[in-house]
Structures are given as structure tokens and as C-alpha cells.
Design an enzyme around this catalytic site. Structure first.
Site, PDB file in Angstrom:
ATOM      1  N   GLY A  47       0.620  -1.355  -0.145  1.00 34.79           N
ATOM      2  CA  GLY A  47       0.120   0.038  -0.014  1.00 34.79           C
ATOM      3  C   GLY A  47       0.647   1.277  -0.057  1.00 34.79           C
ATOM      4  O   GLY A  47       0.301   2.333  -0.317  1.00 34.79           O
ATOM      5  N   GLU A 102       3.165   4.205   5.911  1.00 34.27           N
ATOM      6  CA  GLU A 102       2.055   3.221   6.026  1.00 34.27           C
ATOM      7  C   GLU A 102       1.088   4.148   5.110  1.00 34.27           C
ATOM      8  O   GLU A 102       0.791   5.173   5.145  1.00 34.27           O
ATOM      9  CB  GLU A 102       1.820   2.860   7.238  1.00 34.27           C
ATOM     10  CG  GLU A 102       0.287   1.961   7.415  1.00 34.27           C
ATOM     11  CD  GLU A 102       0.407   0.639   6.676  1.00 34.27           C
ATOM     12  OE1 GLU A 102       0.759   0.484   5.416  1.00 34.27           O
ATOM     13  OE2 GLU A 102       0.150  -0.265   7.511  1.00 34.27           O
ATOM     14  N   ASP A 106      -5.721   1.760  10.592  1.00 34.51           N
ATOM     15  CA  ASP A 106      -7.030   1.246  10.803  1.00 34.51           C
ATOM     16  C   ASP A 106      -7.159   0.727  12.061  1.00 34.51           C
ATOM     17  O   ASP A 106      -7.384   1.582  13.139  1.00 34.51           O
ATOM     18  CB  ASP A 106      -7.390   0.454   9.531  1.00 34.51           C
ATOM     19  CG  ASP A 106      -8.843   0.023   9.478  1.00 34.51           C
ATOM     20  OD1 ASP A 106      -9.779   0.668  10.129  1.00 34.51           O
ATOM     21  OD2 ASP A 106      -9.306  -0.878   8.989  1.00 34.51           O
ATOM     22  N   LYS A 134      -7.878   6.231  10.345  1.00 34.42           N
ATOM     23  CA  LYS A 134      -9.463   5.983  10.651  1.00 34.42           C
ATOM     24  C   LYS A 134      -9.366   5.582  11.904  1.00 34.42           C
ATOM     25  O   LYS A 134      -9.544   4.376  12.453  1.00 34.42           O
ATOM     26  CB  LYS A 134      -9.633   4.591   9.754  1.00 34.42           C
ATOM     27  CG  LYS A 134     -10.720   4.769   8.775  1.00 34.42           C
ATOM     28  CD  LYS A 134     -11.123   3.343   8.471  1.00 34.42           C
ATOM     29  CE  LYS A 134     -11.032   3.154   6.737  1.00 34.42           C
ATOM     30  NZ  LYS A 134     -11.334   1.968   6.146  1.00 34.42           N
ATOM     31  N   PHE A 155     -14.629   2.371   3.236  1.00 36.75           N
ATOM     32  CA  PHE A 155     -13.717   1.556   2.710  1.00 36.75           C
ATOM     33  C   PHE A 155     -13.135   2.474   1.546  1.00 36.75           C
ATOM     34  O   PHE A 155     -13.932   2.826   0.566  1.00 36.75           O
ATOM     35  CB  PHE A 155     -13.848   0.218   2.288  1.00 36.75           C
ATOM     36  CG  PHE A 155     -12.868  -0.752   1.978  1.00 36.75           C
ATOM     37  CD1 PHE A 155     -12.102  -1.205   3.118  1.00 36.75           C
ATOM     38  CD2 PHE A 155     -12.230  -0.783   0.631  1.00 36.75           C
ATOM     39  CE1 PHE A 155     -10.876  -1.888   3.008  1.00 36.75           C
ATOM     40  CE2 PHE A 155     -11.101  -1.422   0.566  1.00 36.75           C
ATOM     41  CZ  PHE A 155     -10.433  -2.158   1.379  1.00 36.75           C
ATOM     42  N   VAL A 156     -11.937   2.919   1.596  1.00 36.26           N
ATOM     43  CA  VAL A 156     -11.157   3.701   0.565  1.00 36.26           C
ATOM     44  C   VAL A 156     -10.301   2.971  -0.325  1.00 36.26           C
ATOM     45  O   VAL A 156      -9.475   1.852   0.315  1.00 36.26           O
ATOM     46  CB  VAL A 156     -10.466   4.995   1.526  1.00 36.26           C
ATOM     47  CG1 VAL A 156     -11.589   5.710   1.997  1.00 36.26           C
ATOM     48  CG2 VAL A 156      -9.508   4.621   2.312  1.00 36.26           C
ATOM     49  N   ARG A 168      -5.125   0.273  -6.821  1.00 38.22           N
ATOM     50  CA  ARG A 168      -3.995   1.034  -6.198  1.00 38.22           C
ATOM     51  C   ARG A 168      -3.556   2.044  -7.171  1.00 38.22           C
ATOM     52  O   ARG A 168      -2.879   3.299  -6.619  1.00 38.22           O
ATOM     53  CB  ARG A 168      -2.851  -0.093  -6.025  1.00 38.22           C
ATOM     54  CG  ARG A 168      -2.710  -1.242  -4.993  1.00 38.22           C
ATOM     55  CD  ARG A 168      -1.693  -1.755  -4.900  1.00 38.22           C
ATOM     56  NE  ARG A 168      -1.914  -3.024  -3.860  1.00 38.22           N
ATOM     57  CZ  ARG A 168      -1.976  -3.222  -2.565  1.00 38.22           C
ATOM     58  NH1 ARG A 168      -1.911  -2.019  -1.866  1.00 38.22           N
ATOM     59  NH2 ARG A 168      -2.256  -4.494  -2.218  1.00 38.22           N
TER      60      ARG A 168
HETATM   61  P1  IMP Z   1      -4.617  -2.410  10.481  1.00 34.70           P
HETATM   62  O1  IMP Z   1      -3.906  -3.511  10.578  1.00 34.70           O
HETATM   63  O2  IMP Z   1      -6.247  -2.598  10.825  1.00 34.70           O
HETATM   64  O3  IMP Z   1      -4.363  -0.955  10.965  1.00 34.70           O
HETATM   65  O4  IMP Z   1      -4.901  -2.015   8.705  1.00 34.70           O
HETATM   66  C1  IMP Z   1      -3.661  -1.899   8.190  1.00 34.70           C
HETATM   67  C2  IMP Z   1      -3.893  -2.347   6.709  1.00 34.70           C
HETATM   68  O5  IMP Z   1      -5.179  -2.521   6.401  1.00 34.70           O
HETATM   69  C3  IMP Z   1      -3.323  -1.174   5.767  1.00 34.70           C
HETATM   70  O6  IMP Z   1      -2.165  -1.235   5.325  1.00 34.70           O
HETATM   71  C4  IMP Z   1      -4.056  -1.428   4.562  1.00 34.70           C
HETATM   72  O7  IMP Z   1      -3.463  -2.284   3.546  1.00 34.70           O
HETATM   73  C5  IMP Z   1      -5.547  -2.190   5.012  1.00 34.70           C
HETATM   74  N1  IMP Z   1      -6.721  -1.150   5.248  1.00 34.70           N
HETATM   75  C6  IMP Z   1      -7.294  -0.681   6.124  1.00 34.70           C
HETATM   76  N2  IMP Z   1      -8.382   0.139   5.796  1.00 34.70           N
HETATM   77  C7  IMP Z   1      -8.562   0.025   4.471  1.00 34.70           C
HETATM   78  C8  IMP Z   1      -9.228   0.719   3.478  1.00 34.70           C
HETATM   79  O8  IMP Z   1     -10.174   1.661   3.782  1.00 34.70           O
HETATM   80  N3  IMP Z   1      -8.969   0.726   2.185  1.00 34.70           N
HETATM   81  C9  IMP Z   1      -7.912  -0.254   1.921  1.00 34.70           C
HETATM   82  N4  IMP Z   1      -7.109  -0.648   2.834  1.00 34.70           N
HETATM   83  C10 IMP Z   1      -7.462  -0.673   4.014  1.00 34.70           C
HETATM   84 MG    MG Z   2      -1.235  -1.567   3.659  1.00 35.49          MG
END
Ligand code: IMP
Ligand code: MG
Length: 183
Positions: A47, A102, A106, A134, A155-156, A168
Site C-alpha cells: 500500500g 504506511e 485502521d 481511521k 472503505f477507501v 492501487r
Molecule cells: P490495520 O492493521 O487494521 O491498521 O490495517 C492496516 C492495513 O489494512 C493497511 O495497511 C491497509 O492495507 C488495510 N486497510 C485498512 N483500511 C483500508 C481501507 O479503507 N482501504 C484499503 N485498505 C485498507
Molecule cells: Mg497496507
């Protein structure tokens, strides 16, 4: 229509120009904090690729780059909570000041795992730069030092962010139509 992905986007949250302006500012702030300190940028694949490219140029810092591949999503819009290393770093980070790059913070599972992993590998310090935050969905006590934009719980995709590895390469950040992932 510029491309055949636009039709899957409900609304644009940040345009290419808005992203550019914000990343330039973040780069300047990183320069102020890190000039003369030889930091190592660590980008979280996949990402980060677009944000990393723009941020390191905007920072103007004389610095090295590294990438680590992490995965916690299995083609779904919700985190599985389990983080896996899909590609490890190629160099020793002992005693280094790291800037993690990053795409989005999320649940916090990914960065909680990564911070712990990098500290265990001997990092001297960790600074987190995330394009998007987020906060409404946080499960782990993780905060980023640099945040591009705070986004609502939607979701973005775009500018590096994917759904099932697609979108992407959109130059803007947008909300995906729920019909795309519920069908
Ligand atoms: P976390 O581990 O839940 O904080 O998520 C981190 C990873 O989840 C990010 O590096 C993204 O790859 C993916 N992610 C979380 N939310 C989104 C979204 O809204 N769109 C796309 N990827 C997301
Ligand atoms: Mg990621």
C-alpha cells in the site's frame, strides 16, 4: 471517463492535487525533524508504494529506503487481526532511527505488530507517517506521528490503497461503491 475504475467509485475524498499539497507539507515537517540524523524510511508494502515515492522526494532528506511486506487482509474489507510478514527487510536496522511509511492506520494491528518487530530487531526509534488515519476503528493503542488525512469509517481505495489488489493506481483517494464488494 478517464479510466475504467472511476465507475466503481462512490465519491472522491481527496483529489490528486490535495494529496500532493498535503504530502509536500508532511515532507517538509519530516525534513525539519530529521535533517542531519540519517533516518531510514521503512515502507509497508504494497500500500505504501505511491505515498512512499512522493514522501521521500518531498522530504529532501539524505536517507536510505527499505521495504517490508506485511499482510493482514485477505481480499476483504475487514482486518483478520493476524499479521504476516510476506517480504522481510534486507538490511540491519540496529541503532537506526526509523520512519515507518504506511498507507492507512485502521485497527492498528499492522503497526502494533510492526513496531514491536522493529524494536525487537534493535531499532533506536520509530516514527510513524501514515497517509490516512481511521481512528474510529482502532483496536490497538497506536497513534501516528504524521497523519496526512483523517478519514471516516468507509472503505477507501486509490493512491496505493487496494480492494482485492485492484485500484492501487488511481491517482486520487475515493470511497468504493459497496456494490463492488458485496456482489
Ligand atoms: P490495520 O492493521 O487494521 O491498521 O490495517 C492496516 C492495513 O489494512 C493497511 O495497511 C491497509 O492495507 C488495510 N486497510 C485498512 N483500511 C483500508 C481501507 O479503507 N482501504 C484499503 N485498505 C485498507
Ligand atoms: Mg497496507
Amino acid at each position: 471517463m478517464r479510466n475504467n475504475m472511476d465507475q466503481d467509485i462512490l465519491k472522491v475524498l481527496y483529489t490528486e492535487e490535495e494529496i500532493h499539497q498535503r504530502v509536500e507539507q508532511m515532507g517538509k515537517e519530516l525534513f525539519e525533524q530529521f535533517q542531519g540524523r540519517d533516518p531510514l524510511f521503512v515502507g509497508v508494502l504494497n500500500g505504501c508504494f505511491m505515498f512512499m515515492a512522493d514522501l521521500v522526494r518531498a522530504s529532501g532528506l539524505k536517507s536510505e529506503l527499505e521495504f517490508i511486506g506485511l499482510s493482514s487482509y485477505r481480499d476483504a474489507t475487514k482486518s483478520s487481526g493476524v499479521v504476516q510478514i510476506t517480504r522481510d527487510m534486507q538490511r540491519d536496522i540496529t541503532g537506526r532511527e526509523l520512519i515507518i511509511v504506511e498507507d492507512i492506520l485502521d485497527s492498528g494491528n499492522t503497526l502494533a505488530f510492526l513496531s514491536k518487530y522493529l524494536m525487537a530487531k534493535g531499532a533506536k526509534s520509530i516514527t510513524i507517517a501514515t497517509l490516512l488515519d481511521k481512528p474510529s476503528r482502532r483496536q490497538k493503542a497506536i497513534t501516528a506521528d504524521y497523519v496526512g488525512f483523517v478519514v471516516p469509517d468507509e472503505f477507501v481505495v486509490g493512491y496505493g490503497l487496494d480492494y482485492a489488489q485492484v485500484y492501487r493506481n488511481l491517482p486520487y483517494i475515493g470511497v468504493l461503491k459497496p456494490s463492488v464488494y458485496t456482489k
